[in-house]
Design a protein around this motif. Structure first.
Motif, PDB file in Angstrom:
ATOM      1  N   VAL A   1       0.840  -1.202   0.000  1.00  0.00           N
ATOM      2  CA  VAL A   1       0.000   0.000   0.000  1.00  0.00           C
ATOM      3  C   VAL A   1       0.874   1.252   0.000  1.00  0.00           C
ATOM      4  O   VAL A   1       0.567   2.248  -0.682  1.00  0.00           O
ATOM      5  CB  VAL A   1      -0.944  -0.018   1.216  1.00  0.00           C
TER       6      VAL A   1
ATOM      7  N   GLU B   1       2.041   1.956  -3.509  1.00  0.00           N
ATOM      8  CA  GLU B   1       0.961   2.481  -4.346  1.00  0.00           C
ATOM      9  C   GLU B   1       0.691   3.947  -4.043  1.00  0.00           C
ATOM     10  O   GLU B   1       0.468   4.752  -4.962  1.00  0.00           O
ATOM     11  CB  GLU B   1      -0.304   1.654  -4.136  1.00  0.00           C
TER      12      GLU B   1
ATOM     13  N   ARG C   1       3.448   6.199  -5.363  1.00  0.00           N
ATOM     14  CA  ARG C   1       3.340   6.369  -6.808  1.00  0.00           C
ATOM     15  C   ARG C   1       2.208   7.299  -7.197  1.00  0.00           C
ATOM     16  O   ARG C   1       2.348   8.105  -8.134  1.00  0.00           O
ATOM     17  CB  ARG C   1       3.129   4.991  -7.452  1.00  0.00           C
ATOM     18  N   ALA C   2       1.097   7.222  -6.465  1.00  0.00           N
ATOM     19  CA  ALA C   2      -0.104   7.949  -6.881  1.00  0.00           C
ATOM     20  C   ALA C   2      -0.205   9.355  -6.295  1.00  0.00           C
ATOM     21  O   ALA C   2      -0.994  10.159  -6.805  1.00  0.00           O
ATOM     22  CB  ALA C   2      -1.354   7.155  -6.494  1.00  0.00           C
TER      23      ALA C   2
ATOM     24  N   ASN D   1      -7.445   3.039  -5.922  1.00  0.00           N
ATOM     25  CA  ASN D   1      -6.416   2.511  -6.820  1.00  0.00           C
ATOM     26  C   ASN D   1      -5.471   1.569  -6.090  1.00  0.00           C
ATOM     27  O   ASN D   1      -5.028   0.552  -6.639  1.00  0.00           O
ATOM     28  CB  ASN D   1      -5.619   3.655  -7.446  1.00  0.00           C
ATOM     29  N   ALA D   2      -5.145   1.909  -4.848  1.00  0.00           N
ATOM     30  CA  ALA D   2      -4.250   1.057  -4.070  1.00  0.00           C
ATOM     31  C   ALA D   2      -4.915  -0.263  -3.700  1.00  0.00           C
ATOM     32  O   ALA D   2      -4.238  -1.289  -3.574  1.00  0.00           O
ATOM     33  CB  ALA D   2      -3.791   1.787  -2.815  1.00  0.00           C
TER      34      ALA D   2
ATOM     35  N   ALA E   1      -4.477  -3.669  -6.018  1.00  0.00           N
ATOM     36  CA  ALA E   1      -3.377  -4.596  -5.767  1.00  0.00           C
ATOM     37  C   ALA E   1      -3.525  -5.295  -4.422  1.00  0.00           C
ATOM     38  O   ALA E   1      -3.122  -6.451  -4.268  1.00  0.00           O
ATOM     39  CB  ALA E   1      -2.045  -3.839  -5.825  1.00  0.00           C
ATOM     40  N   THR E   2      -4.128  -4.601  -3.466  1.00  0.00           N
ATOM     41  CA  THR E   2      -4.256  -5.171  -2.128  1.00  0.00           C
ATOM     42  C   THR E   2      -5.214  -6.355  -2.109  1.00  0.00           C
ATOM     43  O   THR E   2      -4.946  -7.382  -1.473  1.00  0.00           O
ATOM     44  CB  THR E   2      -4.748  -4.089  -1.153  1.00  0.00           C
TER      45      THR E   2
END
Length: 338
Positions: free
Chosen positions: A219, A222, A225-226, A253-254, A257-258
Motif C-alpha cells: 500500500v 501504491e 506512486r499515486a 487505486n491502491a 493490488a491489495t
C-alpha cells in the motif's frame, strides 16, 4: 454495475478453477457454520407427552421428561432415552456427537478405526473425528478471516499514511517496522502461553500485533506512486482535504493490488493457527483443531486415519484458497481482456 466491475467479474469466472473453488469453499464453510445442527450430542427435536422440545437450542432438565432430578437432561442416558421414546420420539443430528463428546461404546480401545457409528474413527480420547473436524474447520476459517480482515485494515491504514505523507513520517514508520518485524514471534508466544492460557481472542490479538505488516509495503508503494498524479494535485489545488483525497482518490487505486493478496493472507493465517496448535501453543487443550488432530496423528502412528484426515482437509482447504487467490489476481489484472 460499472463496465470495469463487469469485466473483473467476467475475468474471475473465466478462471474456472478459481470460480468453482470459491463455490466449493463457500459450501464447506457453510456446512461448518451449521456444525451444531450436524454434529451434536443433543437431539435436534424431542417430542414428549404431546409437546415439542428443541434441546439443541434450549437446555432442559430431567424433570421435564419424567425424571426425578432438576439437572440438565442427558439424552444419551439409556433410561432417559427410554422414558422419552415411551411417550414420543427423539430426532438426532446426522452425527450424534459434539466435538467434546466421548463415545464410551467404541468396539476397540481409542483411537478406534472408522465404523458405521464413527465415520472417520475416534481420536485417542474416544471423541468422534468427523465431529471435531467440522468444528475445527469452522474455528480455523473464522480465525483466519478475522485476522485477515483486521490486519488488512490496520496495514492499509499504516501504508496509506506512510506513502501519502512521506518524509519523516515514512522514515519513522519504516524504522519502527524494521525493529518490530525482527521480534521472535514464536518465543513471545511460548512466554505468553506460560503466563496466561491462550484462547481464540488472545491468539488473535497476539498474531495481529505482527500480521498487520504484510500489506504495508504494498500500500505504501501504491500511495508513493499515486500521490503526485495530476488528479491528486488538482484535488489539492481545489482545496480538498488530505483525508478526502486519501479515501476517495488514492485508496481505491491502491486497493486493486491489495485485494489480490487477501486470499493468500487468509491462507497464511490458517496455516499459522494450525502450526501453533500442532506445537501445543495454540488453542486451549481439548479445543477442536486441525493442528491438534495432526499432532494426534503424529503421536498415534498406529491410527493412520487421524493424520490422513487432517492432511487431506488442510490440503483441500488451502488449495481452494490458493485457486481463489489466482482467480482474484486475474480479475484485477488490467492485461486480462475477455
Amino acid at each position: 454495475m460499472t463496465p470495469l466491475t463487469q469485466r473483473r467479474l467476467a475475468n474471475f469466472r473465466a478462471n474456472r478453477r478459481g470460480y468453482y473453488s470459491l463455490w466449493m469453499f463457500l459450501v464447506l464453510f457453510g456446512i461448518s457454520l451449521c456444525a451444531e445442527l450436524l454434529a451434536n450430542d443433543k437431539p435436534l427435536l424431542v417430542r414428549y407427552d404431546g409437546h415439542f422440545y428443541f434441546p439443541v437450542v434450549t437446555e432442559y432438565e430431567e424433570s421435564d421428561f419424567g425424571g426425578d432430578l432438576p439437572i440438565p437432561a442427558d439424552y444419551r442416558d439409556p433410561e432417559m432415552k427410554k422414558k422419552i421414546e415411551g411417550q414420543g420420539f427423539i430426532l438426532w443430528p446426522p452425527i450424534p456427537f459434539a466435538d467434546q463428546t466421548i463415545n464410551y461404546n467404541i468396539p476397540s480401545p481409542a483411537p478406534s478405526p472408522p465404523d458405521s457409528t464413527d465415520w472417520l474413527g475416534t481420536d485417542d480420547q474416544g471423541r468422534d473425528v468427523l465431529a471435531r473436524l467440522i468444528y475445527g474447520f469452522r474455528i480455523s476459517v473464522l480465525f483466519g478471516l478475522t485476522l485477515t480482515i483486521v490486519s488488512s485494515i490496520i496495514g492499509v491504514a499504516a501504508g496509506a499514511i506512510q506513502g501519502y505523507y512521506g518524509g519523516i513520517i515514512d522514515i519513522s514508520f519504516q524504522r519502527f517496522m524494521e525493529i518490530w518485524s525482527g521480534l521472535p514471534v514464536l518465543y513471545l508466544l511460548i512466554i505468553l502461553s506460560s503466563i496466561i492460557e491462550p484462547n481464540f481472542w488472545w491468539l488473535l490479538v497476539i498474531m495481529l500485533l505482527f500480521s498487520w505488516m504484510s500489506l504495508v509495503d504494498l500500500v505504501r508503494a501504491e500511495f508513493l506512486r499515486a500521490r503526485n498524479f495530476d488528479y491528486v494535485r488538482a484535488a489539492r489545488a481545489l482545496g480538498v482535504g488530505n483525508p478526502t483525497i486519501i479515501w476517495r482518490h488514492v485508496l481505491p487505486n491502491a486497493m486493486v493490488a491489495t485485494l489480490t493478496f487477501l486470499p493468500f493472507i487468509l491462507n497464511g493465517s490458517i496455516t499459522t493457527l494450525t502450526s501453533l496448535d500442532f506445537l501445543g501453543f495454540g488453542l486451549p487443550p481439548g479445543s477442536p483443531s486441525l493442528g491438534e488432530l495432526l499432532a494426534q496423528g503424529k503421536a498415534n502412528l498406529q491410527a493412520p486415519w487421524l493424520g490422513l484426515t487432517a492432511f487431506f482437509v488442510l490440503a483441500v482447504m488451502l488449495s481452494l484458497l490458493i485457486f481463489i487467490g489466482e482467480a482474484v489476481r486475474d480479475a484485477f489484472d488490467p492485461r486480462k481482456v475477455n
